[in-house]
Design an enzyme around this catalytic site. Structure first.
Site, PDB file in Angstrom:
ATOM      1  N   CYS A   1       0.870  -1.186   0.000  1.00  0.00           N
ATOM      2  CA  CYS A   1       0.000   0.000   0.000  1.00  0.00           C
ATOM      3  C   CYS A   1       0.901   1.228   0.000  1.00  0.00           C
ATOM      4  CB  CYS A   1      -0.867   0.015   1.243  1.00  0.00           C
ATOM      5  SG  CYS A   1      -1.709  -1.534   1.512  1.00  0.00           S
TER       6      CYS A   1
ATOM      7  N   ASN B   1       0.366   0.645   6.786  1.00  0.00           N
ATOM      8  CA  ASN B   1       0.845  -0.437   5.914  1.00  0.00           C
ATOM      9  C   ASN B   1       1.320  -1.546   6.823  1.00  0.00           C
ATOM     10  OD1 ASN B   1       0.397   1.107   3.682  1.00  0.00           O
ATOM     11  ND2 ASN B   1       2.545   1.408   3.144  1.00  0.00           N
ATOM     12  N   GLY B   2       1.080  -2.808   6.414  1.00  0.00           N
ATOM     13  CA  GLY B   2       1.556  -3.940   7.199  1.00  0.00           C
ATOM     14  C   GLY B   2       0.382  -4.773   7.706  1.00  0.00           C
TER      15      GLY B   2
ATOM     16  N   GLU C   1      10.515 -16.557 -16.849  1.00  0.00           N
ATOM     17  CA  GLU C   1      10.320 -15.114 -16.725  1.00  0.00           C
ATOM     18  C   GLU C   1       9.471 -14.569 -17.867  1.00  0.00           C
ATOM     19  OE1 GLU C   1      10.522 -13.075 -14.509  1.00  0.00           O
ATOM     20  OE2 GLU C   1      10.470 -11.140 -15.518  1.00  0.00           O
TER      21      GLU C   1
ATOM     22  N   GLU D   1       1.167 -11.847 -16.536  1.00  0.00           N
ATOM     23  CA  GLU D   1       0.781 -10.822 -15.548  1.00  0.00           C
ATOM     24  C   GLU D   1       0.319  -9.515 -16.198  1.00  0.00           C
ATOM     25  OE1 GLU D   1       3.721  -9.398 -12.775  1.00  0.00           O
ATOM     26  OE2 GLU D   1       5.316  -9.551 -14.238  1.00  0.00           O
TER      27      GLU D   1
ATOM     28  N   TRP E   1      -3.914  -1.950  -0.957  1.00  0.00           N
ATOM     29  CA  TRP E   1      -4.021  -3.259  -1.605  1.00  0.00           C
ATOM     30  C   TRP E   1      -4.509  -4.179  -0.499  1.00  0.00           C
ATOM     31  CZ3 TRP E   1      -1.998  -8.255  -1.304  1.00  0.00           C
ATOM     32  CH2 TRP E   1      -2.198  -9.039  -2.445  1.00  0.00           C
TER      33      TRP E   1
ATOM     34  N   LYS F   1       5.935 -12.579 -17.422  1.00  0.00           N
ATOM     35  CA  LYS F   1       5.660 -11.278 -18.039  1.00  0.00           C
ATOM     36  C   LYS F   1       4.346 -11.327 -18.816  1.00  0.00           C
ATOM     37  CE  LYS F   1       7.689  -8.972 -16.198  1.00  0.00           C
ATOM     38  NZ  LYS F   1       8.281  -9.765 -15.179  1.00  0.00           N
TER      39      LYS F   1
ATOM     40  N   ARG G   1       1.810   0.825  -6.080  1.00  0.00           N
ATOM     41  CA  ARG G   1       2.109  -0.113  -4.980  1.00  0.00           C
ATOM     42  C   ARG G   1       0.871  -0.853  -4.529  1.00  0.00           C
ATOM     43  NH1 ARG G   1       6.702   0.862  -1.825  1.00  0.00           N
ATOM     44  NH2 ARG G   1       5.597   0.051  -0.040  1.00  0.00           N
TER      45      ARG G   1
ATOM     46  N   HIS H   1       6.712 -35.013 -20.715  1.00  0.00           N
ATOM     47  CA  HIS H   1       6.317 -35.756 -19.498  1.00  0.00           C
ATOM     48  C   HIS H   1       4.938 -35.342 -19.013  1.00  0.00           C
ATOM     49  CE1 HIS H   1      10.299 -37.553 -19.221  1.00  0.00           C
ATOM     50  NE2 HIS H   1      10.806 -36.366 -19.483  1.00  0.00           N
TER      51      HIS H   1
ATOM     52  N   LYS I   1       3.049  -3.706  -6.661  1.00  0.00           N
ATOM     53  CA  LYS I   1       4.477  -3.688  -6.988  1.00  0.00           C
ATOM     54  C   LYS I   1       5.328  -4.331  -5.912  1.00  0.00           C
ATOM     55  CE  LYS I   1       8.149  -2.742  -9.345  1.00  0.00           C
ATOM     56  NZ  LYS I   1       8.440  -3.585 -10.522  1.00  0.00           N
TER      57      LYS I   1
END
Ligand code: AGP
Length: 613
Positions: free
Chosen positions: A2, A105-106, A486, A493, A79, A490, A27, A509, A608
């Protein structure tokens, strides 16, 4: 996750707070709110959704003259961790009297017990959040001294916090404190701005103070008094941010992500600058702060991280083993912290994190320290919690990464990991000749990336062939396997295509059962020991009608023949080639998402920095 902003000045607090939130919105952005002091009243405005909704709501609730005359306020973009992203759950939250407002925040781990105790004393709660419990607790502790009330309340809290508190009983001040969630205080001329991230401060001042865990500060427009939670004064130096306001803008690009992709040559040059020894064929990483002798005694490298940083670590695993002949392994940070890892004083633990605030990675650092390992960090944000917790490490110098999808941080992380492996290797069996050759290749990385960025328009054209797909497979071998992972991250997301990365040998497999005619397979098949095997896997996919996009080495005509589309990258050492290869996938994913009309910089459900478990 946040964003917090607090402001103390002569006037215009609501406008300053809202523009600060906009700088932090990346964020976490599912609801937002602000509280201001107007005389002896605390006024609050909140809205679900983006900060723009809050700005509109505040303009409706408050007349322009109020916006102008108010000089004190706090604000928050959220968030959600406790309770859905509704207006009721948005911060700020008030105490029982409505005269104290808090943003946080937290996570308050023991909020249920605290809430039950307060309800027993007649407190009523309107939200489902842990934060509202803290605001009521502060009010309950307030015996006429807000600072002491916050101290007393925080002594009862288990968990993490970055907070800012105002009270109509004590106007002209903000009490701010942190434990496990960053707080930065900007010291201006007749004004002060508090934030969870320097990007909200840079437009006001370059002079900042980073709070440490369990610091609590009384901030006014002209003073900052910092103490510990036992009310003992502590000294924190004023640092220079060294950022300009423009970095927080998009610089002419449609999205921060494309800006940051294009920043990579400069970011990489900054990450590499002064860190290569082109005489000895080694690297110079002061942050490793250990002699070659100490490094030579290490028996294993364990890298911990999450998401993109985890993928960078996976490239590092190959680098440390290939270059330094040292056993290397990668652990997902959340797994590491809970598995009671077998770690000792001959283990070199490297925590990798762009934000330096990822809760699981921070916890992994503490676990490794607890077990006596040699711990260092590889982070981008200066003064971040992980950087301060390890007290030893290498900064990426990549500059602020605003877009939720990490790009330049990844390539800089890999570059620094290559240099770390080179340093270790040159203290072992890696020869000066080999070292010189690799050092020169590392030095050329910015140019290699420039050559891929120059293919932007070609890649955009290729991307048009994949816009309608809902599934995609990314495959690779060796250090190109984490590149495939990666690339899949990308694409998924930012475009919401269900993209998965696999080791190329793994497809047969099981996953190959999912291939149908036309299914896209993105094969990272650059020059390297396993390239021909990867091309064999490509043939297996083609035999089932898959459509192949290859990331291949320039001039590799054999590879070109088996691809439906291909993006070629400059020839380089297999470990170095991971960087231009991933840049090609970054650009590809960006254009697919752009063509699908996605919200690229702030994808749904993401934030983020994941500062909660
Ligand atoms: C990367 O595109 C994602 N945004 C995410 O996986 C990120 O890499 C992860 O949350 C770790 O963040 P950190 O590097 O700041 O620790």
């Amino acid at each position: 996750m946040c964003g917090i902003v607090g402001y103390l000045g002569k006037a215009n607090a609501p406008s300053v707070l809202i523009s600060g939130l906009k700088r932090l919105e990346y964020r976490g952005y599912d609801s937002a709110g602000l509280a201001i002091l107007d005389g002896d009243k605390v006024l609050v405005s909140k809205a679900s959704g983006k900060v723009a909704n809050l700005s509109e709501r505040a303009s409706i609730n408050w007349p322009p003259e109020l916006f102008k005359r108010v000089g004190t306020g706090i604000a928050h973009t959220r968030w959600a961790t406790h309770g859905p992203p509704t207006e009721v759950n948005a911060h700020p939250h008030l105490d029982k009297t409505g005269e104290i407002a808090l943003v946080h925040n937290g996570i308050i781990e023991n909020y249920r017990a605290l809430r039950a105790r307060l309800e027993g004393k007649g407190h009523h709660f309107v939200s489902e959040t842990d934060t509202e419990v803290l605001s009521h607790l502060i009010g309950d502790c307030d015996k006429g001294d807000l600072f002491q009330a916050v101290c007393d309340a925080l002594h009862q809290v288990e968990g993490t916090f970055g907070i800012a508190v105002i009270s109509s009983r004590e106007p002209g001040k903000i009490i701010t404190a942190r434990r496990g969630s960053p707080i930065v205080i900007g010291v201006g001329d007749g004004e002060a701005i508090i934030a969870s991230d320097a990007s909200a401060i840079v437009a006001h001042t370059q002079r900042v103070i980073y709070l440490d865990d369990d610091d609590i500060a009384t901030v006014t427009a002209d003073s900052v008094d910092i103490r510990d939670l036992n009310n003992v004064p502590v000294t924190r130096e004023i640092a220079e941010l060294g950022l300009d306001a423009s970095v927080a803008e998009k610089g002419g690009y449609e999205h921060f992500m494309m800006k940051e992709i294009h920043e990579q040559p400069d970011a990489l040059a900054n990450a590499i600058r002064g860190r290569l020894d082109l005489q000895l064929g080694s690297s110079v990483l002061a942050g490793m702060s250990a002699s070659q002798r100490e490094l030579a005694e290490l028996s294993r490298v364990v890298m911990v991280g999450c998401g993109t940083s985890l993928h960078a670590a996976m490239v590092g695993e190959y680098a440390f083993e290939d270059l330094a002949d040292i056993h290397a392994e990668v652990q997902q940070a959340a797994e590491f912290r809970y598995r009671n890892p077998i770690i000792g004083n001959r283990d070199f633990v490297v925590a990798i994190s762009q934000s330096g605030e990822t809760a699981d990675t921070l916890a992994a650092v503490k676990e490794a320290q607890q077990k006596g390992a040699f711990v260092m960090s590889l982070v981008n944000v200066v003064g971040s919690t992980i950087a301060r917790e390890t007290g030893r490490g290498v900064y990426l110098h990549a500059g602020p990464e605003i877009s939720v999808a990490s790009t330049k941080a990844f390539t800089c992380q890999v570059s620094v990991l290559l240099m770390m492996a080179l340093k270790l290797g040159r203290g072992r069996r890696y020869s000066r000749e080999e070292g010189l050759k690799l050092a020169r290749e590392i030095d050329s990385i910015p140019e290699l990336v420039n050559r891929v960025i120059a293919k932007n328009d070609l890649i955009a054209e290729i991307a048009e062939n994949y816009v309608k797909d809902e599934h995609a497979f990314f495959i690779g071998r060796g250090p190109m396997y984490p590149v495939a992972l990666e690339g899949a991250l990308k694409l998924k997301e930012i475009s919401y295509i269900h993209a998965e990365g696999y080791h190329a040998a793994e497809l047969k497999h099981g996953p190959i059962a999912l291939l149908q005619p036309g299914t896209p397979v993105i094969a990272v098949a650059c020059e390297g020991p396993a390239k021909d095997k990867t091309l064999g896997n490509v043939e297996e996919c083609r035999a089932r009608g898959a459509r192949i996009l290859g990331i291949i080495t320039e001039g590799d005509t054999n590879a070109e023949e088996v691809m439906d589309d291909f993006i070629s990258i400059p020839k380089a050492h297999p470990l170095v080639a991971t960087i231009p290869a991933v840049v090609a996938l970054q650009i590809f994913s960006y254009h697919v998402a752009r063509l699908r009309g996605c919200e690229i910089d702030q994808p749904r459900n993401l934030a983020k920095s994941v500062t909660v478990e």
